[in-house]
Scaffold this active site. Structure first.
Site, PDB file in Angstrom:
ATOM      1  N   SER A 140       0.786  -1.240   0.000  1.00  0.00           N
ATOM      2  CA  SER A 140       0.000   0.000   0.000  1.00  0.00           C
ATOM      3  C   SER A 140       0.817   1.289   0.000  1.00  0.00           C
ATOM      4  CB  SER A 140      -0.971   0.022   1.182  1.00  0.00           C
ATOM      5  OG  SER A 140      -0.285   0.249   2.393  1.00  0.00           O
ATOM      6  N   LYS A 179       0.638   4.620   6.507  1.00  0.00           N
ATOM      7  CA  LYS A 179       0.062   5.523   5.498  1.00  0.00           C
ATOM      8  C   LYS A 179       0.726   6.890   5.594  1.00  0.00           C
ATOM      9  CE  LYS A 179      -2.918   2.300   4.625  1.00  0.00           C
ATOM     10  NZ  LYS A 179      -2.596   1.378   3.581  1.00  0.00           N
TER      11      LYS A 179
END
Length: 183
Positions: free
Chosen positions: A48, A91
């Site tokens: 990700s 993230k």
């Protein structure tokens, strides 16, 4: 050795053992404090954050800024997802408390201004995952996105993240050795 010398020798050994024991306890306590509040190691699991980070990269997290609620846009953070597996996600912070984040025409806007995202693969399009395209970042919250926008569970699905769930922000990629870098 006479009896007094033997007693003195035993006392000196016991003193030395006590001093070493105290030193070891203090060192363990300081290591615990350092790991809990200053710096921690984390492994990247999944794609990700590509191209910035890759599966199995080893990073180090700085934790003091989290303790003081000083999280900035652009930082790469690790947070507790609060899902049933108790997963930790990594993230990038896009919006902080008070920001308005909009996703439109494949781009990300913060407070009405398109953000420059040099860390993304050229041509990356950011699509909303749910019908929602506008997010107001509330008190003690942040808005996060993965750098691999087509393969990331982030604030587009999860909503804004509570800053109390943040475990730290990445300051160093330590492995693989040929890709060591600071953030």
């Amino acid at each position: 050795m006479n009896n007094n010398e033997e007693k003195s020798h035993k006392i000196n050994i016991l003193k030395e053992i006590k001093e070493y024991g105290i030193s070891i306890v203090v060192a363990l306590f300081l290591a615990f404090i350092f790991h809990s509040y200053v710096l921690a190691r984390a492994n990247v699991d999944g794609p990700s954050m590509q191209p910035t980070l890759h599966n199995n990269d080893v990073i180090f997290l700085e934790k003091l800024s989290v303790e003081t609620n000083h999280i900035k846009r652009g930082e790469i953070i690790v947070f507790d997802s609060k899902n049933q597996n108790n997963d930790y996600y990594i993230k990038r912070v896009i919006g902080v408390e008070g920001d308005q984040v909009d996703i439109k025409d494949g781009k990300v806007y913060v407070n009405g201004n398109q953000i420059v995202e040099n860390y993304l693969t050229p041509g990356t399009i950011t699509e909303p995952i749910t019908p929602k395209t506008a997010y107001k970042v509330g008190k003690d919250q942040i808005f996060v996105l993965g750098d691999n926008r087509s393969n990331s569970t982030d604030s587009r699905m999860l909503g804004c993240i509570n800053v109390k769930d943040v475990k730290g922000h990445a300051v160093l990629r330590a492995y693989p050795f040929n890709q060591i870098r600071t953030f």
